[in-house]
Design an enzyme around this catalytic site. Structure first.
Site, PDB file in Angstrom:
ATOM      1  N   ASP A  94       0.810  -1.221   0.000  1.00 49.97           N
ATOM      2  CA  ASP A  94       0.000   0.000   0.000  1.00 49.97           C
ATOM      3  C   ASP A  94       0.843   1.270   0.000  1.00 49.97           C
ATOM      4  OD1 ASP A  94       1.080  -0.202   2.519  1.00 49.97           O
ATOM      5  OD2 ASP A  94      -0.806   0.036   3.601  1.00 49.97           O
ATOM      6  N   CYS A  97       5.189  -0.363   2.457  1.00 48.56           N
ATOM      7  CA  CYS A  97       5.765  -1.696   2.651  1.00 48.56           C
ATOM      8  C   CYS A  97       7.135  -1.668   3.331  1.00 48.56           C
ATOM      9  CB  CYS A  97       5.841  -2.456   1.332  1.00 48.56           C
ATOM     10  SG  CYS A  97       6.913  -1.746   0.086  1.00 48.56           S
ATOM     11  N   HIS A 203       8.865  -3.769  -4.093  1.00 49.49           N
ATOM     12  CA  HIS A 203       8.261  -4.152  -2.820  1.00 49.49           C
ATOM     13  C   HIS A 203       9.309  -4.670  -1.831  1.00 49.49           C
ATOM     14  CE1 HIS A 203       4.775  -5.174  -0.389  1.00 49.49           C
ATOM     15  NE2 HIS A 203       5.229  -6.400  -0.207  1.00 49.49           N
TER      16      HIS A 203
END
Length: 229
Positions: A94, A97, A203
């Site tokens: 979101d 991370c 990520h």
């Protein structure tokens, strides 16, 4: 209610009190959990002892991989996780991370990411001379941007986190030529190790040995539109 306008029903005051209580609760929980997990484990590090870490350079990323390159990067990261017998605790993609993964490593829960972000931003703000040379914009604008929930962390915030929490932050990455990166505190000996996986420019997740992984974790795949650490 927008732009800081105060409503006439008294909710603004109660919301402020509630928010302040949340901050105090976060501080208390963070202190207890940080003390509980501050001992240096080193289990993941022992598995990667044969790897030579690459020196970390704080920077803001300006390049993002294509879809095909990012898919190859992810497969490379999975192969490395399997090779070294490591497990990712997957955190939400979101935009928070990096801070969620750091929170999971420090407090064994990603839910204290707001507290981690707040501490990192305070570190940036209070020590601007240390970090501003790495930021290609007005530094005040940078740390105010980083204070916003959903703003992606970068390698500058990783360095600030290492300095703030007296931690060596270790990244198992998806980079083709860089498997392992270490970020160490600049002015003190690290008191702990924090292990993250890094799907480059996409990520972060929290990293454990298989036998140390929490038993029940919700697996969430990062959304591609949140590209930046």
């Amino acid at each position: 209610m927008r732009n800081g306008a105060i409503s006439n029903d008294g909710c603004s005051s109660s919301t402020s009190i509630s928010s302040q209580q949340d901050v105090e609760d976060d501080k208390m929980i963070a202190l207890v959990l940080s003390e509980e997990y501050a001992q240096l484990d080193g289990a993941v590090g022992r598995r990667l002892s044969s790897l030579a870490p690459v020196r970390h350079l704080p920077r803001i990323n300006l390049h993002f991989p294509s879809i095909s390159d990012s898919s190859l990067d992810y497969q490379r990261l999975l192969q490395r996780l399997n090779l070294y017998g490591l497990y990712e605790v997957k955190v939400s993609g979101d935009g928070n991370c990096q801070f969620r993964a750091l929170s999971d490593q420090i407090y064994r829960s990603p839910e204290y990411h707001k507290h981690v972000r707040k501490e990192v931003v305070k570190q940036l703000k209070d020590n601007h001379v240390v970090y501003e040379a790495y930021v290609p914009m007005k530094f005040k604008h940078y740390y105010k941007k980083m204070a916003k929930s959903g703003e992606w962390g970068d390698h500058v915030t990783l360095q600030a986190a290492a300095d703030k929490f007296a931690a060596k932050i270790c990244l198992l990455t998806s980079f083709r030529d860089t498997c392992f990166i270490e970020i160490v505190p600049q002015h003190e000996v690290p008191a702990r190790e924090l292990w993250l996986s890094f799907w480059s420019e996409v990520h972060y997740n929290s990293l454990y040995e298989l036998q140390d992984a929490p038993p029940l974790q919700q697996q969430q795949k990062p959304r591609r539109k949140h590209w930046l650490f």
